[in-house]
Write an enzyme that holds these catalytic residues in place. Structure first.
Site, mmCIF file in Angstrom:
data_model
loop_
_atom_site.group_PDB
_atom_site.id
_atom_site.type_symbol
_atom_site.label_atom_id
_atom_site.label_comp_id
_atom_site.label_asym_id
_atom_site.label_seq_id
_atom_site.Cartn_x
_atom_site.Cartn_y
_atom_site.Cartn_z
ATOM 1 N N ASP A 94 0.454 2.199 0.420
ATOM 2 C CA ASP A 94 1.805 2.496 -0.071
ATOM 3 C C ASP A 94 2.138 3.972 0.093
ATOM 4 O OD1 ASP A 94 -0.169 2.951 -2.128
ATOM 5 O OD2 ASP A 94 1.422 3.082 -3.622
ATOM 6 N N GLU A 157 -1.247 2.588 -5.081
ATOM 7 C CA GLU A 157 -1.924 3.791 -5.597
ATOM 8 C C GLU A 157 -0.921 4.748 -6.226
ATOM 9 O OE1 GLU A 157 -3.482 7.758 -6.013
ATOM 10 O OE2 GLU A 157 -1.853 7.212 -4.674
HETATM 11 ZN ZN LIG Z 1 -2.504 9.303 -1.693
#
Ligand SMILES: [Zn+2]
Length: 425
Positions: A94, A157
């Site tokens: 992401d 994340e």
């Molecule tokens: Zn990162």
């Protein structure tokens, strides 16, 4: 020195650039978590061609997961010819939103002047691509290697990792005996090894009051004034104390080598969004404050919380009608992998061979997915190491240097060689 291995990485430079650009072209923006599935499938397909077994794991029920925005993760594994340890490269797929100020298309994968540009180029699709190329070069030059190699591309994340590494770690994907060593190619600069991060405590403090007409505040009790007293006490009693707490952790930048607390937000009085532009006419009966406290290996979390609740309790005793609630939003303990841990020593050898100098050992001011590997997977042989300049992450015109990616892929390949074959030669 394993010249054949290093040459195999170099020979794949064009492929490395193309792979980075291809990954950038998936607009995996989080939130909301766009294009995770095609990006994970693209990575899985490439590794499958190399002989990896691939699994796609959707984190159903994780925050943000829906049929429109499924949290899809890919985990790929290749078992060598004989038993041995497993080295796992984990990258988040992401990226944060592009934002304004770009001079190139953030999702076109533009290559120019020795750089690849795009949202996620540095954080961390360049690192992901470098780890894939390192693994391919290693497998080609040492087909008989013992042990196993895993590569994962994981979701979320940037929003805490709950639909990504945390989900997988809960299922046992980041634990022994499946995995022994973890390298997370986050952009910490090509000659530095990141050993961990400071601790985090997020909390929401609410002061209470009593609603009344704004023209007669003496009939009510103002929650915002109570919060003002809290902030004043923080200024006078807490911030100076935090500022004096220094750590032996090598946190970068240096300003983060001490305890910090940010006031993230403050909300008091009637909400303004349902009557835009009109001020609230009342004495506010609630005020909420969010704090982001970052703490050090030398501090324990009970003391960290006690510093804040001690102030609130004193105000409760001393200030008329003062009442409060405090809610934990998140807590993560500080982490620092030891310098003599196997993965640290292996990657350090790679840095010494490629750059002819000792690595810098650093600690990240903020957390990343290593926290889940430690907390849920109970695996502590984990570092962040990857190309890309940390300061470029999340900014307009984000880029990663091609030469930096090649060099750090060499370091990762040497690290693999040390961890699996016990040699750099
Ligand atoms: Zn990162």
């Amino acid at each position: 020195m394993d010249e054949r291995l290093l040459k195999a990485v170099e020979d794949r430079t064009d492929d490395l650039v193309a792979l980075t650009a291809d990954l950038i072209r998936f607009p995996t923006v989080n939130p909301p978590g766009e294009a995770y599935r095609p990006c994970a499938e693209f990575l899985g397909a490439r590794l499958k061609k190399l002989g990896f077994e691939t699994e796609f794991i959707r984190a159903e029920g994780a925050p943000g997961d829906s049929d429109r925005y499924p949290r899809v993760n890919v985990v790929a594994r290749f078992d060598g010819r004989s038993p041995g340890p497993c080295v796992h490269f984990n990258s988040h797929i992401d990226v944060v939103e592009a934002g304004d100020g770009w001079t190139v298309d953030p999702f076109a994968g533009v290559v120019k002047d020795g750089r690849v540009y795009g949202r996620g180029a540095c954080d961390m699709k360049g690192g992901l691509a470098a780890s894939v190329i390192a693994v391919e070069a290693f497998m080609r030059t040492h087909p008989d290697f013992p042990g196993a190699i895993e590569i994962s591309g994981t979701a979320d994340e940037e929003s805490g990792g709950f639909g990504g590494v945390a989900h997988l770690a809960r299922l046992g994907y980041f634990s022994k005996p499946k995995v022994d060593h973890v390298i997370i190619p986050e952009p910490l600069n090509k000659d530095r090894i990141c050993l961990g991060h400071r601790g985090v405590w997020w909390a929401e403090i609410e002061t209470k009051g009593e609603i009344a007409h704004g023209s007669m505040p003496f009939l009510g009790d103002n929650a915002v004034r109570h919060m003002g007293a809290v902030l004043q006490a923080f200024e006078e009693e807490l911030f100076p104390v935090l500022d004096r707490k220094m750590t032996r952790m090598p946190v970068v930048p240096e300003g983060a080598r001490r305890s910090t607390m940010n006031i993230n937000s403050i909300h008091g009085g009637q909400t303004e969004d349902f009557r835009p532009g009109l001020p609230s006419p009342n004495v506010p009966d609630s005020c909420r404050l969010t704090i982001d406290r970052r703490f050090l290996l030398e501090e324990d979390i009970a003391t960290v919380k006690g510093e804040v609740t001690g102030i609130l309790e004193r105000l409760k005793r001393e200030r008329r009608k003062f009442d409060y609630e405090i809610r934990d939003l998140m807590e993560v303990l500080p982490l620092m992998t030891e310098r003599d841990a196997p993965v640290v020593k292996a990657v350090a050898k790679g840095i010494m061979e490629v750059f002819d100098r000792e690595p810098d050992y650093v600690i990240s001011p903020g957390t990343y997915d290593q926290k889940h590997v430690a907390r849920l997977g109970h695996l502590y042989d984990c570092i962040a190491y990857g190309p890309g300049i940390l300061d470029l992450a999340h900014r307009p015109d984000e880029w990663v240097g091609i030469a930096d990616m090649v060099e750090s892929a060499k370091v990762m390949a040497i690290g693999l060689n040390v961890l699996l074959r016990g040699t750099t030669g």
